[in-house]
Design a protein around this motif. Structure first.
Motif, mmCIF file in Angstrom:
data_model
loop_
_atom_site.group_PDB
_atom_site.id
_atom_site.type_symbol
_atom_site.label_atom_id
_atom_site.label_comp_id
_atom_site.label_asym_id
_atom_site.label_seq_id
_atom_site.Cartn_x
_atom_site.Cartn_y
_atom_site.Cartn_z
ATOM 1 N N PRO A 139 4.147 12.706 7.853
ATOM 2 C CA PRO A 139 4.844 14.223 7.160
ATOM 3 C C PRO A 139 5.352 13.307 5.530
ATOM 4 N N LYS A 140 5.728 12.204 5.778
ATOM 5 C CA LYS A 140 6.621 11.455 4.279
ATOM 6 C C LYS A 140 5.819 10.609 3.689
ATOM 7 N N ALA A 141 5.630 10.643 2.096
ATOM 8 C CA ALA A 141 4.913 9.506 1.639
ATOM 9 C C ALA A 141 6.213 8.547 1.789
ATOM 10 N N TYR A 142 5.088 7.160 1.794
ATOM 11 C CA TYR A 142 5.530 5.945 2.151
ATOM 12 C C TYR A 142 4.568 5.142 1.510
ATOM 13 N N VAL A 143 5.925 3.627 1.105
ATOM 14 C CA VAL A 143 5.025 2.247 0.694
ATOM 15 C C VAL A 143 5.200 1.357 1.599
ATOM 16 N N ALA A 144 4.386 0.249 1.842
ATOM 17 C CA ALA A 144 3.762 -0.036 3.047
ATOM 18 C C ALA A 144 3.899 -1.527 3.110
ATOM 19 N N PHE A 145 5.096 -2.353 3.069
ATOM 20 C CA PHE A 145 4.445 -4.060 2.454
ATOM 21 C C PHE A 145 4.517 -5.084 3.737
ATOM 22 N N SER A 146 4.452 -6.197 4.381
ATOM 23 C CA SER A 146 4.738 -7.152 5.255
ATOM 24 C C SER A 146 4.243 -8.360 5.197
ATOM 25 N N GLU A 147 5.180 -9.155 5.870
ATOM 26 C CA GLU A 147 4.473 -10.349 5.146
ATOM 27 C C GLU A 147 4.332 -11.008 7.048
ATOM 28 N N GLU A 165 0.867 -1.352 -0.400
ATOM 29 C CA GLU A 165 0.237 -0.086 0.350
ATOM 30 C C GLU A 165 1.263 1.658 0.282
ATOM 31 N N TRP A 166 0.085 2.028 -0.748
ATOM 32 C CA TRP A 166 1.034 3.296 -1.184
ATOM 33 C C TRP A 166 0.572 4.281 -0.305
ATOM 34 N N PHE A 167 0.833 5.268 0.228
ATOM 35 C CA PHE A 167 0.364 6.125 1.038
ATOM 36 C C PHE A 167 1.503 7.825 0.904
ATOM 37 N N ALA A 168 0.033 8.544 0.666
ATOM 38 C CA ALA A 168 1.027 9.946 0.254
ATOM 39 C C ALA A 168 0.694 10.984 1.395
ATOM 40 N N ARG A 169 2.210 11.746 1.231
ATOM 41 C CA ARG A 169 2.261 12.996 2.667
ATOM 42 C C ARG A 169 1.070 13.320 3.234
#
Length: 151
Positions: free
Chosen positions: A77-85, A67-71
């Motif tokens: 405070p910063k955009a980021y992409v998250a993933f997990s397992e 999932e990507w999250f815009a600022r």
């Protein structure tokens, strides 16, 4: 003889290194298969707010769901992409535990990896570590690499 000349044309291409957040997002958004390789000894490890020596260990995985999250979307405070397992493992001290690993890759190429062991009976956290570093370009001393398959 002709068969020997044709075989190399069908050999899979070598994985291509991803060196920036933008390259990572372009690969993910275009549906390419991305893999991680983490050399933990080259990262910063924090346990309970205290920096500790990172273990001499290496791990890797495929990015399956992300999932990507815009600022500012979730007060970030910063955009980021998250993933997990999460996988069930047999640990020598804790017995069977769920090994949960979450990545957050920020727009400035900083990477935060959260690793937790959770008991399968009540999800009690018996180990909680945070590793940080930057995306490696292959020529630096960073320990977090991303690769995309070309074929």
């Amino acid at each position: 003889m002709l068969a020997l000349l044709v075989i190399p044309a069908f050999a899979p291409a070598a994985p291509r290194r991803i060196s920036t957040f933008d390259q990572l997002m372009n690969a993910l958004k275009s549906g390419q298969q991305v893999r991680t390789v983490v050399e933990y000894a080259k990262t910063k490890l924090v346990i309970d707010g205290k920096e500790e020596p990172a273990p001499d260990a290496i791990g890797g995985s495929k990015i399956e769901h992300w999932e990507w999250f815009a600022r500012g979307v979730i007060r970030n405070p910063k955009a980021y992409v998250a993933f997990s397992e999460t996988v069930l493992i047999a640990h020598p001290r804790h017995g069977h535990v769920y090994n949960y690993v979450r990545f957050r890759v920020y727009e400035d190429s900083v990477v935060e990896i959260t690793a937790r062991y959770l008991l399968p009976t009540d999800f009690k956290i018996v180990m909680d570590e945070t590793f940080t570093g930057r995306i490696s370009n292959g020529r630096d001393k960073e320990g977090i690499s991303f690769f995309v398959s070309e074929g």
